[in-house]
Design a protein around this motif. Structure first.
Motif, PDB file in Angstrom:
ATOM      1  N   UNK A 222       0.970  -1.272  -0.056  1.00 36.67           N
ATOM      2  CA  UNK A 222       0.074   0.101   0.175  1.00 36.67           C
ATOM      3  C   UNK A 222       0.955   1.123  -0.067  1.00 36.67           C
ATOM      4  N   UNK A 223       0.551   2.357  -0.849  1.00 37.21           N
ATOM      5  CA  UNK A 223       0.868   3.502  -0.730  1.00 37.21           C
ATOM      6  C   UNK A 223      -0.176   4.483  -0.649  1.00 37.21           C
ATOM      7  N   UNK A 224       0.128   5.435   0.089  1.00 33.23           N
ATOM      8  CA  UNK A 224      -1.072   6.765   0.389  1.00 33.23           C
ATOM      9  C   UNK A 224      -0.431   8.076  -0.232  1.00 33.23           C
ATOM     10  N   UNK A 225      -1.278   8.702  -0.953  1.00 32.92           N
ATOM     11  CA  UNK A 225      -1.115  10.215  -1.126  1.00 32.92           C
ATOM     12  C   UNK A 225      -2.048  10.850  -1.049  1.00 32.92           C
ATOM     13  N   UNK A 226      -1.758  11.970  -0.105  1.00 36.25           N
ATOM     14  CA  UNK A 226      -2.895  13.043   0.152  1.00 36.25           C
ATOM     15  C   UNK A 226      -2.905  13.870  -1.127  1.00 36.25           C
ATOM     16  N   UNK A 227      -3.989  14.030  -1.705  1.00 33.19           N
ATOM     17  CA  UNK A 227      -4.118  14.704  -3.133  1.00 33.19           C
ATOM     18  C   UNK A 227      -4.432  16.104  -2.956  1.00 33.19           C
ATOM     19  N   UNK A 228      -5.175  16.331  -1.987  1.00 30.99           N
ATOM     20  CA  UNK A 228      -5.551  17.877  -1.782  1.00 30.99           C
ATOM     21  C   UNK A 228      -5.594  18.215  -0.133  1.00 30.99           C
ATOM     22  N   UNK A 229      -5.280  19.149   0.214  1.00 26.35           N
ATOM     23  CA  UNK A 229      -5.436  19.525   1.662  1.00 26.35           C
ATOM     24  C   UNK A 229      -5.647  21.195   1.686  1.00 26.35           C
ATOM     25  N   UNK A 230      -7.040  21.437   1.952  1.00 23.60           N
ATOM     26  CA  UNK A 230      -7.243  22.829   1.775  1.00 23.60           C
ATOM     27  C   UNK A 230      -7.933  23.331   3.037  1.00 23.60           C
ATOM     28  N   UNK A 231      -7.764  24.703   3.656  1.00 26.41           N
ATOM     29  CA  UNK A 231      -8.222  25.095   4.933  1.00 26.41           C
ATOM     30  C   UNK A 231      -9.443  25.764   4.271  1.00 26.41           C
ATOM     31  N   UNK A 232     -10.377  25.469   5.117  1.00 27.48           N
ATOM     32  CA  UNK A 232     -12.009  26.058   4.986  1.00 27.48           C
ATOM     33  C   UNK A 232     -12.196  27.078   5.863  1.00 27.48           C
ATOM     34  N   UNK A 233     -12.726  28.253   5.607  1.00 26.34           N
ATOM     35  CA  UNK A 233     -13.061  29.309   6.483  1.00 26.34           C
ATOM     36  C   UNK A 233     -13.948  29.024   7.474  1.00 26.34           C
ATOM     37  N   UNK A 234     -13.707  29.227   8.776  1.00 27.29           N
ATOM     38  CA  UNK A 234     -14.290  28.983  10.143  1.00 27.29           C
ATOM     39  C   UNK A 234     -15.680  29.449   9.867  1.00 27.29           C
ATOM     40  N   UNK A 238     -15.886  31.974  16.961  1.00 32.42           N
ATOM     41  CA  UNK A 238     -15.211  30.987  17.963  1.00 32.42           C
ATOM     42  C   UNK A 238     -15.373  29.497  17.367  1.00 32.42           C
ATOM     43  N   UNK A 239     -15.557  29.233  16.178  1.00 28.45           N
ATOM     44  CA  UNK A 239     -15.565  28.070  15.647  1.00 28.45           C
ATOM     45  C   UNK A 239     -14.032  27.620  15.285  1.00 28.45           C
ATOM     46  N   UNK A 240     -13.828  26.325  15.411  1.00 32.82           N
ATOM     47  CA  UNK A 240     -12.341  25.884  15.352  1.00 32.82           C
ATOM     48  C   UNK A 240     -12.183  25.699  13.659  1.00 32.82           C
ATOM     49  N   UNK A 241     -11.031  25.868  13.493  1.00 37.00           N
ATOM     50  CA  UNK A 241     -10.622  25.626  11.887  1.00 37.00           C
ATOM     51  C   UNK A 241     -10.824  24.460  11.332  1.00 37.00           C
ATOM     52  N   UNK A 242     -11.233  24.287  10.060  1.00 41.66           N
ATOM     53  CA  UNK A 242     -11.600  23.161   9.487  1.00 41.66           C
ATOM     54  C   UNK A 242     -10.593  22.735   8.212  1.00 41.66           C
ATOM     55  N   UNK A 243     -10.163  21.766   8.172  1.00 43.48           N
ATOM     56  CA  UNK A 243      -9.361  21.256   6.988  1.00 43.48           C
ATOM     57  C   UNK A 243      -9.663  20.315   6.105  1.00 43.48           C
ATOM     58  N   UNK A 244     -10.140  20.391   4.725  1.00 44.46           N
ATOM     59  CA  UNK A 244     -10.660  19.215   3.957  1.00 44.46           C
ATOM     60  C   UNK A 244      -9.305  18.455   3.491  1.00 44.46           C
ATOM     61  N   UNK A 245      -9.132  17.354   3.291  1.00 44.64           N
ATOM     62  CA  UNK A 245      -8.145  16.533   3.051  1.00 44.64           C
ATOM     63  C   UNK A 245      -8.663  15.448   2.231  1.00 44.64           C
ATOM     64  N   UNK A 280      -6.426  15.596  13.505  1.00 44.71           N
ATOM     65  CA  UNK A 280      -6.945  16.741  14.054  1.00 44.71           C
ATOM     66  C   UNK A 280      -6.013  16.847  15.396  1.00 44.71           C
ATOM     67  N   UNK A 281      -5.488  16.093  16.055  1.00 40.66           N
ATOM     68  CA  UNK A 281      -4.435  16.257  17.049  1.00 40.66           C
ATOM     69  C   UNK A 281      -3.458  16.973  16.620  1.00 40.66           C
ATOM     70  N   UNK A 282      -2.755  16.577  15.462  1.00 37.53           N
ATOM     71  CA  UNK A 282      -1.568  16.968  14.973  1.00 37.53           C
ATOM     72  C   UNK A 282      -1.742  18.530  14.229  1.00 37.53           C
ATOM     73  N   UNK A 283      -2.926  18.661  13.720  1.00 35.14           N
ATOM     74  CA  UNK A 283      -3.232  19.964  13.004  1.00 35.14           C
ATOM     75  C   UNK A 283      -3.816  21.024  13.867  1.00 35.14           C
ATOM     76  N   UNK A 284      -4.488  20.525  14.952  1.00 37.25           N
ATOM     77  CA  UNK A 284      -5.106  21.368  15.645  1.00 37.25           C
ATOM     78  C   UNK A 284      -6.405  22.024  15.301  1.00 37.25           C
ATOM     79  N   UNK A 285      -7.065  21.213  14.363  1.00 39.35           N
ATOM     80  CA  UNK A 285      -8.181  21.486  13.634  1.00 39.35           C
ATOM     81  C   UNK A 285      -9.064  20.492  13.454  1.00 39.35           C
ATOM     82  N   UNK A 286     -10.224  20.892  12.954  1.00 41.38           N
ATOM     83  CA  UNK A 286     -11.343  19.857  12.709  1.00 41.38           C
ATOM     84  C   UNK A 286     -10.923  19.326  11.237  1.00 41.38           C
ATOM     85  N   UNK A 287     -11.174  18.076  10.979  1.00 43.71           N
ATOM     86  CA  UNK A 287     -10.625  17.543   9.626  1.00 43.71           C
ATOM     87  C   UNK A 287     -11.636  16.891   8.917  1.00 43.71           C
ATOM     88  N   UNK A 288     -12.008  17.240   7.705  1.00 47.15           N
ATOM     89  CA  UNK A 288     -12.922  16.552   6.976  1.00 47.15           C
ATOM     90  C   UNK A 288     -12.025  15.540   5.887  1.00 47.15           C
TER      91      UNK A 288
END
Length: 312
Positions: A222-234, A238-245, A280-288
Motif C-alpha cells: 500500500x502507498x498513500x498520497x494526500x492529493x488535496x489539503x485545503x483550509x476552509x474558513x471557520x 469561536x468555531x475551530x478551523x476546518x481542513x478538507x483532506x 486533528x490532534x496534529x493539525x489542531x483543527x477539525x478535519x474532513x
C-alpha cells in the motif's frame, strides 16, 4: 554532514549534530525518534518495514540542535521499493556526525546489525549503541550477552540499555547526544519538530492505520498520497478551523482493494476515522477526511510510480 568543526559565524555559540537512527526492522527506531523529539513525527506499528523513507526529527535545547534521521530497517531488497529503502539507510549513515545503532535484547548480533557495524568501520563513524525494549525483560541480566557482543564488535562511545516505550534510559542517551554536538549553525527553526510536510505526515497516519488493521502482505503493498489539503474558513469567530483532506490509497491487487474497503465499506471507515483523529490532534483543527482506494499493479517495482508516490 560534517558540521562539527566549521567556523560558526552566523550564530556564534550555537551547536548542532546530525544523528542517524539505524538498526534492523522493528527494532524501535521510530518509537525512539518520537520519544526524543517529544512529538509523534514517525508512524509506529509492531510490523517490520513500517518506515520507508528518511524521516527527519528536530530537537532544539537552548544552544544545541539535534537533527535525527530515522531510517528504514536494513533488509534484503526484493523490489524497487526495497532497493530504495536500503539506499536510504546507506546514504543516511554516510552523511551524519553520529550514528545510534538501535538493537534489541538477545544473545548475539543480528545480520543487519553486523552489516551496519561494518559500515561504521569503513566510515570510521562515531556511534552509540542502545539496547531497546529492556522493559520486556524479566531480569536485566538477560541483556548482558548483547552488551558484551556490542562491546566486542565496535568501539562504541557508549552502550546504553533503554526502553523507547517507557522512557527508561532515554534521558541518559539524550544527554550524551547533546554533549556530542559540535560548534555549528542551527539548520532548522528552533521550534521545528520535523522536515516532513503536513501532507506527507497525514498520508503516513493513514498508512499507519492500514498497517495496524490489515494482515499479511496487504499493508506492505500500500502507498498513500494526500492529493488535496485545503483550509476552509471557520463558520464563526469561536468555531475551530476546518481542513478538507482528500487521500488516495493505492494497492497492488484488486483483491486487496476489496479487503481495504471491507464489507459495506466498514474497514475503510475505521481506517479513515482513526487517521482523522490523529490528524486533528496534529493539525489542531477539525478535519474532513475523504479516502478512496485504487489498484496500481506492481507499483513497488516501478521507478516511475515510486517517484509519483513520493519515494525520491
Amino acid at each position: 554532514m560534517d558540521n562539527m568543526n566549521f567556523e560558526n559565524q552566523e550564530n556564534p555559540g550555537t551547536r548542532s549534530a546530525f544523528v542517524a537512527l539505524v538498526g534492523k526492522p522493528n527494532a524501535g527506531k521510530s518509537s525512539l525518534l518520537n520519544r526524543l523529539v517529544g512529538e509523534k513525527v514517525a508512524i509506529v506499528t509492531e510490523k517490520p518495514q513500517t518506515t520507508r523513507t528518511r524521516i527527519t526529527g528536530v530537537l532544539t535545547k537552548g544552544e544545541v540542535q539535534l537533527v535525527f534521521i530515522d531510517t528504514p530497517g536494513l533488509l534484503k531488497a526484493k523490489d524497487a521499493l526495497g532497493r530504495y529503502m536500503v539506499k536510504q539507510v546507506r546514504d543516511s549513515v554516510a552523511d551524519v556526525d553520529l550514528a545510534v545503532l538501535v538493537t534489541e535484547p538477545g544473545p548475539e548480533l543480528s545480520k543487519a546489525d553486523a552489516d551496519l557495524i561494518e559500515n561504521f568501520k569503513k566510515l570510521r563513524l562515531p556511534a552509540i549503541a542502545v539496547v531497546n525494549k529492556v522493559d520486556t525483560l524479566e531480569k536485566k541480566e538477560e541483556m548482558l550477552p548483547k552488551l558484551a557482543a556490542l562491546a566486542a564488535a565496535y568501539d562504541f562511545r557508549e552502550i546504553i540499555p533503554i526502553s523507547a516505550l517507557t522512557g527508561e534510559g532515554v534521558d541518559t542517551l539524550l544527554s550524551i547526544l547533546l554533549d556530542s554536538a559540535g560548534e555549528g549553525v542551527h539548520f532548522f527553526p528552533d521550534d521545528a519538530l520535523t522536515d516532513q510536510p503536513e501532507r506527507v505526515l497525514c498520508a503516513e497516519m493513514i498508512r499507519e492505520k492500514i498497517l495496524i488493521h490489515m494482515r499479511e502482505e496487504v499493508p506492505h503493498g500500500v502507498a498513500v498520497v494526500v492529493e488535496e489539503m485545503k483550509d476552509r474558513p471557520a463558520a464563526g469567530e469561536d468555531a475551530p478551523p476546518l481542513v478538507d483532506i482528500s487521500a488516495m490509497i493505492y494497492c497492488e491487487r484488486e483483491g486487496h482493494k476489496g479487503m481495504i474497503i471491507g464489507k459495506g465499506g466498514q474497514m475503510l471507515k475505521t481506517i479513515a476515522s482513526e487517521a482523522r483523529r490523529d490528524m486533528e490532534d496534529f493539525l489542531g483543527a477539525r478535519v474532513n477526511l475523504q479516502c478512496r482506494v485504487k489498484t496500481k499493479e506492481a507499483w513497488k517495482n516501478s521507478e516511475f510510480q515510486l517517484r509519483n508516490f513520493g519515494y525520491r
